[in-house]
Design an enzyme around this catalytic site. Structure first.
Site, mmCIF file in Angstrom:
data_model
loop_
_atom_site.group_PDB
_atom_site.id
_atom_site.type_symbol
_atom_site.label_atom_id
_atom_site.label_comp_id
_atom_site.label_asym_id
_atom_site.label_seq_id
_atom_site.Cartn_x
_atom_site.Cartn_y
_atom_site.Cartn_z
ATOM 1 N N LYS A 225 64.143 42.962 44.521
ATOM 2 C CA LYS A 225 63.410 44.215 44.504
ATOM 3 C C LYS A 225 62.660 44.056 45.907
ATOM 4 O O LYS A 225 62.093 43.423 46.371
ATOM 5 C CB LYS A 225 62.802 44.716 43.160
ATOM 6 C CG LYS A 225 63.767 44.996 42.235
ATOM 7 C CD LYS A 225 63.169 45.796 41.114
ATOM 8 C CE LYS A 225 64.295 46.210 40.201
ATOM 9 N NZ LYS A 225 64.095 46.540 38.792
ATOM 10 N N ARG A 259 67.122 39.933 34.202
ATOM 11 C CA ARG A 259 68.145 40.616 34.931
ATOM 12 C C ARG A 259 68.254 40.329 36.172
ATOM 13 O O ARG A 259 67.090 40.453 36.730
ATOM 14 C CB ARG A 259 68.020 42.226 34.752
ATOM 15 C CG ARG A 259 68.954 43.262 35.438
ATOM 16 C CD ARG A 259 68.744 44.498 35.234
ATOM 17 N NE ARG A 259 69.679 45.423 35.505
ATOM 18 C CZ ARG A 259 69.771 45.945 36.787
ATOM 19 N NH1 ARG A 259 68.903 45.326 37.743
ATOM 20 N NH2 ARG A 259 70.573 46.639 37.220
HETATM 21 C C1 YH5 Z 1 65.333 47.110 35.642
HETATM 22 O O1 YH5 Z 1 64.385 46.340 36.557
HETATM 23 N N1 YH5 Z 1 66.691 47.851 37.624
HETATM 24 S S1 YH5 Z 1 68.646 49.347 38.929
HETATM 25 C C2 YH5 Z 1 66.258 48.062 44.275
HETATM 26 C C3 YH5 Z 1 66.288 46.762 44.878
HETATM 27 C C4 YH5 Z 1 66.941 45.671 44.164
HETATM 28 C C5 YH5 Z 1 67.506 45.928 43.103
HETATM 29 C C6 YH5 Z 1 65.450 47.612 46.953
HETATM 30 N N2 YH5 Z 1 68.327 48.830 36.441
HETATM 31 C C7 YH5 Z 1 66.356 47.605 36.149
HETATM 32 O O2 YH5 Z 1 68.276 46.422 40.326
HETATM 33 N N3 YH5 Z 1 67.592 48.185 34.260
HETATM 34 C C8 YH5 Z 1 67.880 48.739 37.645
HETATM 35 O O3 YH5 Z 1 66.182 46.442 46.315
HETATM 36 C C9 YH5 Z 1 67.413 48.286 35.764
HETATM 37 N N4 YH5 Z 1 65.353 46.919 34.267
HETATM 38 C C10 YH5 Z 1 66.348 47.463 33.675
HETATM 39 N N5 YH5 Z 1 66.350 47.276 32.234
HETATM 40 C C11 YH5 Z 1 67.490 48.770 40.362
HETATM 41 C C12 YH5 Z 1 67.542 47.412 40.910
HETATM 42 C C13 YH5 Z 1 67.401 47.349 42.482
HETATM 43 C C14 YH5 Z 1 66.622 48.265 42.938
#
Ligand code: YH5
Length: 270
Positions: A225, A259
């Site tokens: 993230k 996750r």
């Molecule tokens: C979550 O935390 N996150 S989608 C931006 C990034 C890297 C990764 C800028 N679905 C979650 O993974 N469901 C997502 O770099 C989720 N908890 C739950 N339960 C976003 C994501 C991401 C976004």
């Protein structure tokens, strides 16, 4: 113990959820499952199989881009990406299938095809979502988000982020219980990066024990993230070491499910 479509998930020890992103435009693993501009289901299956072999108890299939500023995906397009994969994983792999969606019709269909967990970043607040989720009988992860993906990162404000996230999640638990989704079917997630500054994310990590105090298993998503990018100046592909450190810290503070995009490394770290 959560019962996920006949499979049990032991949340008394840390479990790993592998992310399978079926959108073409994700920043974290952008379009890696695409060939000739369309989703390659064999590639996605290979990814899922690899995650299960590496120790993932859950694979999370997402078809809606929640990246800030992403164009909204039509419900039909989301279903077209997600459902064939749910069906194939259910037929071929021994793993709990989670569906990352806020869309009630997709919840219903995914459950019919073998999904074992519903993961909703909008915590079943969309019209009809709570009723649809209740009817599936499946466990649900309720996540906190402030605002909507397009605008959520524009200067989010909280007086006390831990208290506000905790109160929101407690109110969603109450709504679920009133709507026929008992506590034994719920997981909670503070929603790292969803309408939070870096400082808010760090306060939530530190305050995770207060969220664990709600008495339900916690799921956390910190993998790749932006908070890591902002703290360290790292591109998404360079965020693994910090992501592993954050995963370990979250589990020490009470997280039950992590996750991640990097299952093998996360299993080793935990
Ligand atoms: C979550 O935390 N996150 S989608 C931006 C990034 C890297 C990764 C800028 N679905 C979650 O993974 N469901 C997502 O770099 C989720 N908890 C739950 N339960 C976003 C994501 C991401 C976004």
């Amino acid at each position: 113990m959560l019962v996920c479509a006949g499979r049990s998930l032991d949340v008394s020890r840390p479990q790993v959820m592998g992310v399978i992103n079926t959108t073409p435009d994700s920043f974290s693993d952008g379009g890696t499952l695409y060939r000739a501009a369309s989703l390659d289901i064999d590639l996605a299956m290979a990814r899922a199989r690899e995650m299960v072999a590496a120790g993932a108890a859950i694979v999370d299939i997402g078809g809606e881009s929640t990246r800030p500023g992403a164009a909204p995906v039509s419900a039909a397009e989301e279903a077209e990406r997600v459902l064939p994969l749910v069906e194939r994983i259910a037929a071929e792999l021994d793993v709990v299938i989670s569906v990352d969606t806020s869309n009630p019709a997709l919840m219903t269909e995914a459950a019919r095809l073998g999904a074992g967990l519903l993961n909703d970043v909008r915590a079943l607040t969309r019209a009809g979502a709570l009723e649809a989720a209740a009817a599936t009988g499946l466990p649900v992860c309720l996540m906190h988000m402030r605002g909507e993906p397009g605008s959520m990162q524009r200067d989010p404000q909280y007086a006390d982020v831990v208290v506000e996230v905790r109160d929101f999640l407690a109110s969603r638990v109450a709504a679920c219980e009133a709507g026929g989704i008992g506590r034994e079917r719920l997981l909670l997630d503070p929603g790292f990066g969803f309408g939070k500054s870096v400082a808010h994310n760090l306060l939530l990590l530190k305050g995770l024990p207060q969220l664990a105090g709600l008495g339900l298993p916690l799921l956390v998503g910190l993998s790749r993230k932006s908070m890591i990018g902002k703290l360290l100046g790292r591109e998404p592909g360079e965020r693994l070491p910090a992501g592993l450190a954050l995963a370990v810290m979250a589990v020490e503070r009470g997280a039950a499910v992590v996750r991640t995009h990097d299952v093998a490394a996360t299993v080793d770290a935990l």
